[in-house]
Enzyme design. Structure first.
Site, PDB file in Angstrom:
ATOM      1  N   ALA A 191       0.833  -1.206   0.000  1.00  0.00           N
ATOM      2  CA  ALA A 191       0.000   0.000   0.000  1.00  0.00           C
ATOM      3  C   ALA A 191       0.869   1.257   0.000  1.00  0.00           C
ATOM      4  CB  ALA A 191      -0.903  -0.013   1.223  1.00  0.00           C
ATOM      5  N   ILE A 217      -4.415  -4.583   6.787  1.00  0.00           N
ATOM      6  CA  ILE A 217      -5.147  -5.309   7.829  1.00  0.00           C
ATOM      7  C   ILE A 217      -4.535  -4.936   9.180  1.00  0.00           C
ATOM      8  CG2 ILE A 217      -5.837  -7.574   8.700  1.00  0.00           C
ATOM      9  CD1 ILE A 217      -5.737  -8.553   5.807  1.00  0.00           C
ATOM     10  N   HIS A 223       2.063  -0.561  12.354  1.00  0.00           N
ATOM     11  CA  HIS A 223       2.027   0.878  12.035  1.00  0.00           C
ATOM     12  C   HIS A 223       0.925   1.170  10.997  1.00  0.00           C
ATOM     13  CE1 HIS A 223       4.635  -1.406   9.509  1.00  0.00           C
ATOM     14  NE2 HIS A 223       4.969  -0.406   8.738  1.00  0.00           N
ATOM     15  N   ARG A 262     -15.157  -7.730   1.833  1.00  0.00           N
ATOM     16  CA  ARG A 262     -15.215  -6.516   1.005  1.00  0.00           C
ATOM     17  C   ARG A 262     -14.581  -6.721  -0.362  1.00  0.00           C
ATOM     18  NH1 ARG A 262     -13.448  -2.211   5.638  1.00  0.00           N
ATOM     19  NH2 ARG A 262     -15.060  -2.798   7.110  1.00  0.00           N
TER      20      ARG A 262
HETATM   21  C1  DLZ Z   1       5.011  -3.664   5.810  1.00  0.00           C
HETATM   22  C2  DLZ Z   1       3.580  -3.821   5.511  1.00  0.00           C
HETATM   23  C3  DLZ Z   1       2.681  -4.287   6.504  1.00  0.00           C
HETATM   24  C4  DLZ Z   1       3.173  -4.634   7.865  1.00  0.00           C
HETATM   25  N1  DLZ Z   1       1.400  -4.457   6.253  1.00  0.00           N
HETATM   26  C5  DLZ Z   1       0.916  -4.165   5.030  1.00  0.00           C
HETATM   27  C6  DLZ Z   1      -0.447  -4.327   4.715  1.00  0.00           C
HETATM   28  O1  DLZ Z   1      -1.282  -4.740   5.534  1.00  0.00           O
HETATM   29  N2  DLZ Z   1      -0.867  -3.997   3.472  1.00  0.00           N
HETATM   30  C7  DLZ Z   1      -0.012  -3.521   2.493  1.00  0.00           C
HETATM   31  O2  DLZ Z   1      -0.471  -3.232   1.379  1.00  0.00           O
HETATM   32  N3  DLZ Z   1       1.284  -3.377   2.782  1.00  0.00           N
HETATM   33  C8  DLZ Z   1       1.777  -3.681   3.983  1.00  0.00           C
HETATM   34  N4  DLZ Z   1       3.097  -3.535   4.258  1.00  0.00           N
HETATM   35  C9  DLZ Z   1       4.003  -3.162   3.156  1.00  0.00           C
HETATM   36  C10 DLZ Z   1       4.159  -1.668   2.961  1.00  0.00           C
HETATM   37  O3  DLZ Z   1       2.998  -1.144   2.349  1.00  0.00           O
HETATM   38  C11 DLZ Z   1       5.371  -1.397   2.045  1.00  0.00           C
HETATM   39  O4  DLZ Z   1       5.196  -2.094   0.840  1.00  0.00           O
HETATM   40  C12 DLZ Z   1       6.678  -1.821   2.675  1.00  0.00           C
HETATM   41  O5  DLZ Z   1       6.839  -1.221   3.926  1.00  0.00           O
HETATM   42  C13 DLZ Z   1       7.877  -1.433   1.795  1.00  0.00           C
HETATM   43  O6  DLZ Z   1       7.966  -0.041   1.641  1.00  0.00           O
END
Ligand code: DLZ
Length: 294
Positions: A191, A217, A223, A262
């Protein structure tokens, strides 16, 4: 300056006033500020809209007091029930007419409320058959994606969800007439990377709209708030800076189950909805620009 309009109608007695007021309130009038003194009393019944209609020419007669409603048949049934409770049952057919089509694309029924020794009251209840009747004129987008060029940015993180969102977006675009060749799909790690890719795509000026898809999620992302806020801000800022519609298909869920719901399992597919919003916004932009050029 005109402030309002009041139509005064006399009924036979305090009892008739009470009964008729109750009926009309139950049908949806709002109760206004009534009054009562030693000699007389009045009930104020407020309607959301009112207009004074001046007419001329050869036209079918209508009751002088017309009440526009929604759910005409339910109103008819309620009025009939009220008449049966307040008049002799054999009188009711002559007091209440069945709803009929008018020459002005509406259905109407009239009800006569005779008053002992008085003029009585005739009310006409009507409902327009035109679904757009009474709607304020507004610019609204069409849902045709014919000829539209759209970029979809989708995160690989939580791919079990985002792949479903992507399928939903493609389904919406293709079913609305977009050509598959005009849809660019860009996959990014998560994301967090979505806004930057969306902005790069928007700045190429090759696309009419950008659809952004990702899934965060909470349970799995410590974070979560920090990522979500930045993703939402970045996508919004790209949209505002480039003036290209960016549809927001970023899911923020408590659990995987909620995310699955969803993404098409239960509560619709947010990827589909985001693509539809993008199509609508492209159309709205075109119309606003065209209107502005008038
Ligand atoms: C690191 C991370 C975490 C913990 N959770 C998600 C998530 O729930 N959904 C998502 O799309 N991406 C997550 N990421 C990845 C971060 O968006 C990002 O890709 C990484 O921190 C690398 O920059």
């Amino acid at each position: 300056m005109i402030k309002g309009m009041t139509l005064v109608r006399e009924v036979a007695s305090a009892d008739a006033l009470d009964k008729l007021s109750r009926l009309l309130l139950s049908l949806g009038f709002e109760e206004g500020k009534g009054w009562k003194d030693e000699a007389s009393q009045g009930t104020a019944l407020l309607a959301p809209l009112g207009n004074l209609e001046l007419v001329t020419g050869d036209r079918p007669a209508t009751p002088a007091l017309l009440i526009e409603v929604m759910g005409l048949d339910a109103i008819h049934a309620a009025v009939e029930k009220w008449l049966l409770a307040n008049y002799k049952s054999e009188e009711v057919p002559s007091l209440l007419a069945a709803p009929e089509l008018t020459s002005w694309n509406s259905r109407l029924f009239s009800v006569k409320l005779p008053a002992a020794g008085g003029e009585g009251l005739e009310l006409g209840f009507w409902q327009s058959e035109n679904p757009l009747h009474g709607k304020p004129v507004a610019i609204e987008g069409d849902l045709s994606a014919v000829g539209m060029k759209v970029a979809i940015v989708t995160a690989r993180w939580n791919a079990v969800i985002t792949d479903r969102l992507l399928q939903g977006s493609l389904d919406a675009l293709v079913r609305s007439g977009a050509s598959r060749a005009d849809i660019e799909i860009v996959r990014v790690p998560g994301a967090w990377e979505v806004p930057s890719a969306a902005r790069t795509l928007a700045e190429t000026k090759k696309f009419d709209a950008i659809v952004t898809l990702a899934c965060l999620i909470r349970g799995e992302t410590a974070h979560y708030e920090a990522i979500y806020n930045e993703v939402a801000r970045g996508i919004g800022q790209s949209q505002q800076d480039t003036n290209i519609p960016h549809a927001f298909g970023v899911l923020t869920c408590e659990t995987l189950e909620q995310a699955l719901d969803r993404a098409g399992i239960k509560a619709g597919n947010k990827g589909f909805e985001a693509a539809i919003a993008a199509i609508e916004m492209v159309s709205i932009q075109g119309k606003i620009r065209a209107e502005g050029g008038k």
